[in-house]
Design an enzyme around this catalytic site. Structure first.
Site, PDB file in Angstrom:
ATOM      1  N   HIS A  64       0.825  -1.213   0.000  1.00  0.00           N
ATOM      2  CA  HIS A  64       0.000   0.000   0.000  1.00  0.00           C
ATOM      3  C   HIS A  64       0.854   1.255   0.000  1.00  0.00           C
ATOM      4  CE1 HIS A  64       0.263   1.048   4.404  1.00  0.00           C
ATOM      5  NE2 HIS A  64       0.398  -0.261   4.553  1.00  0.00           N
ATOM      6  N   ASP A 114       6.177   2.018   6.445  1.00  0.00           N
ATOM      7  CA  ASP A 114       4.904   1.311   6.300  1.00  0.00           C
ATOM      8  C   ASP A 114       4.012   2.179   5.402  1.00  0.00           C
ATOM      9  OD1 ASP A 114       2.461   0.003   6.642  1.00  0.00           O
ATOM     10  OD2 ASP A 114       2.145   0.783   8.666  1.00  0.00           O
ATOM     11  N   GLU A 132      -5.372   1.106   2.535  1.00  0.00           N
ATOM     12  CA  GLU A 132      -5.049   0.076   3.525  1.00  0.00           C
ATOM     13  C   GLU A 132      -5.133   0.607   4.940  1.00  0.00           C
ATOM     14  OE1 GLU A 132      -2.641  -2.520   6.171  1.00  0.00           O
ATOM     15  OE2 GLU A 132      -2.423  -0.371   5.746  1.00  0.00           O
ATOM     16  N   GLU A 133      -4.668   1.834   5.159  1.00  0.00           N
ATOM     17  CA  GLU A 133      -4.604   2.366   6.523  1.00  0.00           C
ATOM     18  C   GLU A 133      -5.980   2.576   7.154  1.00  0.00           C
ATOM     19  OE1 GLU A 133      -2.130   2.297   8.255  1.00  0.00           O
ATOM     20  OE2 GLU A 133      -0.314   2.654   7.086  1.00  0.00           O
ATOM     21  N   HIS A 175       4.110   2.872  12.915  1.00  0.00           N
ATOM     22  CA  HIS A 175       3.194   4.014  12.999  1.00  0.00           C
ATOM     23  C   HIS A 175       3.786   5.198  13.759  1.00  0.00           C
ATOM     24  CE1 HIS A 175      -0.924   2.090  11.783  1.00  0.00           C
ATOM     25  NE2 HIS A 175       0.035   1.887  10.889  1.00  0.00           N
TER      26      HIS A 175
END
Length: 341
Positions: A67, A184, A218-219, A319
């Site tokens: 992603h 990420d 995605e998040e 994150h």
């Protein structure tokens, strides 16, 4: 191999330099499509804004997922003093964004820089500074301009719903460690691009039909819920592997996830990934994640009839201000090569 690692690091830095919080990903996907075309492929943009590409091969299909959307924030209120109250996009945590530089995207395309600060942030003034919980009601965006009223901020084109993007602060050190926000999952987008480059340059015809999919939601939980061709029988999410207490993986390894928050990954896929890693002498770890889900999970929940798995380079401080290592990137790339053939 080293030329592909260099390419991945180059692509990573370019991707990280493009703001792409979930919901505002057009510039990032535009770049990805341009790069696929440069490599000799014919990418397709999905209705939701993601990017899919066919890499070659025939028969039963495997689709790799990564992603390109990241965490971010959105303006929820322009206060009377010109400061901004924001809400998180995805799992952004107020505890690790305080003092971070940011960019606010106005309606007309202007970008205004600012900083996320605790309300009343001067320690010489705020006697409750130490005891104040950091939440999205106690931090605010302070704009780097003399807009000291709601009307002055509105004149800049900033209103509720405008996107707020954090500075990634990317550092790639000589020790091999990679530090940045949003590894990420832009690190894995770079890995997918490198794998596509590898197939093309080495003139490899895959032994099965191969696809890649750069998703953009995605998040917030619906990245790969659509856009997967019916002929795909297997989906492999290439996303960060968690590193932390109670887990086996380090930043130097590729993580193979056996189970996450949503449940176990397909037994045959997990076993196949482990066997491929062992046969190729790849440094890997198998882990169970208790607070994690992936695009592959989302595809299964949406009813995609396929086997699913998840791998990725170990990433610490997920994150937050994340850290990976070039060895973990190398091992992830090598596992894709070993497993997909």
């Amino acid at each position: 191999m080293e030329n592909y690692l260099s390419y991945m690091m180059e692509q990573l830095q370019r991707l990280l330099a493009i703001d792409s919080p979930t919901g505002m990903t057009g510039a990032m996907t535009g770049y990805v499509m341009e790069e696929y075309r440069r490599l000799g492929y014919d990418p397709v943009k999905t209705r939701k804004g993601g990017v899919t590409v066919y890499l070659g091969g025939e028969g039963a299909g495997t689709m790799m997922l990564a992603h390109g959307d990241t965490l971010g924030a959105m303006v929820a209120e322009v206060k009377a003093d010109g400061r901004l109250r924001v809400v998180p996009l995805g799992g952004l945590n107020a505890n690790n964004v305080e003092t971070e530089n940011c960019r606010v995207y106005a309606r007309d395309g202007r970008v205004v820089e600012g900083t996320i600060q605790l309300i009343n942030a001067s320690t010489h003034v705020n006697l409750a500074y130490q005891d104040t919980a950091r939440t999205f009601t106690t931090v605010e965006v302070v704009l780097d301009c003399d807009a000291l009223s709601k009307e002055a901020v509105h004149a800049l084109g900033i209103d509720n719903g405008c996107f707020v993007c954090l500075d990634p602060r990317t550092r790639i050190g000589s020790s091999g460690y990679i530090k940045s926000r949003f590894l990420d999952d832009k690190l894995c987008v770079a890995i997918l691009l490198a794998y596509a480059k590898y197939l093309k340059e080495e003139q490899i015809t895959p032994r099965r039909a191969l696809y890649q999919y750069v998703t953009v939601f995605e998040e917030v939980g619906h990245g790969a819920t659509s856009g997967i061709p019916a002929e795909v029988e297997e989906v492999i999410s290439v996303d960060m592997g968690c590193v932390g207490q109670g887990l086996a993986c380090t930043e130097r390894q590729v993580s193979i996830c056996a189970k996450d928050l949503r449940g176990p990954y397909h037994y045959d896929v997990v076993q196949g990934l482990v066997s491929a890693a062992q046969a190729a002498g790849i440094d890997y770890a198998v882990d169970v994640f208790y607070s994690y889900s992936s695009d592959a999970d989302m595809a299964m929940a949406a009813g995609v009839e396929a086997r699913h798995g998840q791998i990725g380079p170990g990433v610490y401080a997920s994150h937050g201000y994340e850290r990976a290592h070039i060895d973990g990137v190398r091992n992830t790339f090598e596992l894709l090569k070993a497993y997909l053939g």
